[in-house]
Structure formats: structure tokens, C-alpha cells
Design an enzyme around this catalytic site. Sequence first.
Site, PDB file in Angstrom:
ATOM      1  N   HIS A 100     -15.025   1.351  -0.157  1.00 35.77           N
ATOM      2  CA  HIS A 100     -14.706   2.764   0.062  1.00 35.77           C
ATOM      3  C   HIS A 100     -15.425   3.617  -0.958  1.00 35.77           C
ATOM      4  CE1 HIS A 100     -11.685   0.852  -2.493  1.00 35.77           C
ATOM      5  NE2 HIS A 100     -11.642   1.989  -3.164  1.00 35.77           N
ATOM      6  N   HIS A 102     -15.248   7.111  -3.026  1.00 36.86           N
ATOM      7  CA  HIS A 102     -14.395   8.227  -3.461  1.00 36.86           C
ATOM      8  C   HIS A 102     -15.267   9.475  -3.532  1.00 36.86           C
ATOM      9  CE1 HIS A 102     -11.030   5.770  -5.314  1.00 36.86           C
ATOM     10  NE2 HIS A 102     -11.973   4.858  -5.284  1.00 36.86           N
TER      11      HIS A 102
HETATM   12  P1  5GP Z   1     -10.291   1.582  -5.924  1.00 35.14           P
HETATM   13  O1  5GP Z   1      -9.699   1.446  -7.303  1.00 35.14           O
HETATM   14  O2  5GP Z   1     -10.113   0.331  -5.100  1.00 35.14           O
HETATM   15  O3  5GP Z   1     -11.694   2.096  -5.939  1.00 35.14           O
HETATM   16  O4  5GP Z   1      -9.466   2.743  -5.260  1.00 35.14           O
HETATM   17  C1  5GP Z   1      -8.502   2.558  -4.276  1.00 35.14           C
HETATM   18  C2  5GP Z   1      -7.975   3.928  -3.942  1.00 35.14           C
HETATM   19  O5  5GP Z   1      -7.220   3.839  -2.760  1.00 35.14           O
HETATM   20  C3  5GP Z   1      -7.054   4.501  -5.037  1.00 35.14           C
HETATM   21  O6  5GP Z   1      -7.567   5.746  -5.452  1.00 35.14           O
HETATM   22  C4  5GP Z   1      -5.715   4.631  -4.344  1.00 35.14           C
HETATM   23  O7  5GP Z   1      -5.033   5.794  -4.727  1.00 35.14           O
HETATM   24  C5  5GP Z   1      -6.088   4.654  -2.875  1.00 35.14           C
HETATM   25  N1  5GP Z   1      -5.079   4.069  -2.006  1.00 35.14           N
HETATM   26  C6  5GP Z   1      -4.479   2.866  -2.137  1.00 35.14           C
HETATM   27  N2  5GP Z   1      -3.607   2.670  -1.133  1.00 35.14           N
HETATM   28  C7  5GP Z   1      -3.672   3.764  -0.348  1.00 35.14           C
HETATM   29  C8  5GP Z   1      -2.982   4.160   0.829  1.00 35.14           C
HETATM   30  O8  5GP Z   1      -2.150   3.450   1.377  1.00 35.14           O
HETATM   31  N3  5GP Z   1      -3.328   5.369   1.349  1.00 35.14           N
HETATM   32  C9  5GP Z   1      -4.252   6.176   0.776  1.00 35.14           C
HETATM   33  N4  5GP Z   1      -4.503   7.363   1.358  1.00 35.14           N
HETATM   34  N5  5GP Z   1      -4.927   5.847  -0.332  1.00 35.14           N
HETATM   35  C10 5GP Z   1      -4.622   4.663  -0.910  1.00 35.14           C
END
Ligand code: 5GP
Length: 138
Positions: A100, A102
Site C-alpha cells: 500500500h 500512503h
Molecule cells: P504500514 O505500517 O503497513 O505501512 O501501514 C498500515 C496502515 O494501515 C496504517 O497506517 C494503519 O493505520 C492502516 N490500517 C490498518 N488497518 C486498517 C483498517 O482496517 N482500515 C483502514 N482504513 N486502515 C487500516
Amino acid sequence: MAEECIFCKIIRGEIPSDKIYENKHIFSLLDNNPIAPGHTLVIPKKHFKTILDIPEQELCELIKGVKKMTMAVVEATDAPGFNIIVNGKKAAGQLVDHIHFHIIPRFKHDNIRYECPAIKYKEGQKQEIMDRIKKVLK
Ligand code: 5GP
Ligand code: ZN
């Protein structure tokens, strides 16, 4: 078998989300733990763990989606700047194992800090790492 990952469940509509946009290839939603108003995620509809796993064709569609969403988020929030961040694997802070991007709208004095102090190479280390990377590319 259906993927158990949280983003796959969101894409399938099994978990509610603040969906902003979707097309054949990508899905975009607000992060549910935002670090800025409008903090947006862009994910491919198919499950791939990191940029190393996603085929190039699908990556192109994902990047096109990231650009489209960045334009929309920046215009909608009137942000003078933005960060696009992709964490790869646990050691880099990836919590959800479904690639993903951001998109984080940025403002002057917004108090967001990515604390990344620069390191100094040890004697010979820079040359060694350059040589090793080039060797992999051969
Ligand atoms: P990572 O640390 O993997 O780059 O970021 C994962 C992101 O996904 C985090 O910013 C977290 O807030 C978001 N996230 C995790 N679970 C969910 C969810 O169920 N719904 C949404 N909208 N965001 C999520
Ligand atoms: Zn997934």
C-alpha cells in the site's frame, strides 16, 4: 482460497472502510489511524506483499492510481506538499502485508517528523556497498 488479510477483506466489502475511489485495479481509502487529515491509502485489488512481489503491469496500474489519488488529495486539502510512503516488510514498519502507498498531505509547521539522522559511511563501506549493488544488477 480467499486471502485473510485485512485489506483484502476491505476490498471484498467484508469490513467497512472509508472508501474514496476504486477501479478495476486499485482501491483507495482513508487510513483509519491518520497522521494528517486526508491521509489516504492506495492498494492493489490483488494481494501482493511488497513491491518485490507485484508484477510490473500491476505496479504500473498501482502507480497510476497513486498519482491520481495524490492529485485529488492535494487539491482537496489545499496542501502545499505531500509525502508518498511505502513500507516494505516488518523491519521497515510494514504492518499490513498487502502493498500500500500512503499519501500524506503536508503543511508548513504541521509537526510531522520523520526522524532520519544521516549516517556516515565507515572507511571503504561506501565503495563496498556500491560494488555489491552493481554486482546484483549484472
Ligand atoms: P504500514 O505500517 O503497513 O505501512 O501501514 C498500515 C496502515 O494501515 C496504517 O497506517 C494503519 O493505520 C492502516 N490500517 C490498518 N488497518 C486498517 C483498517 O482496517 N482500515 C483502514 N482504513 N486502515 C487500516
Ligand atoms: Zn491482501
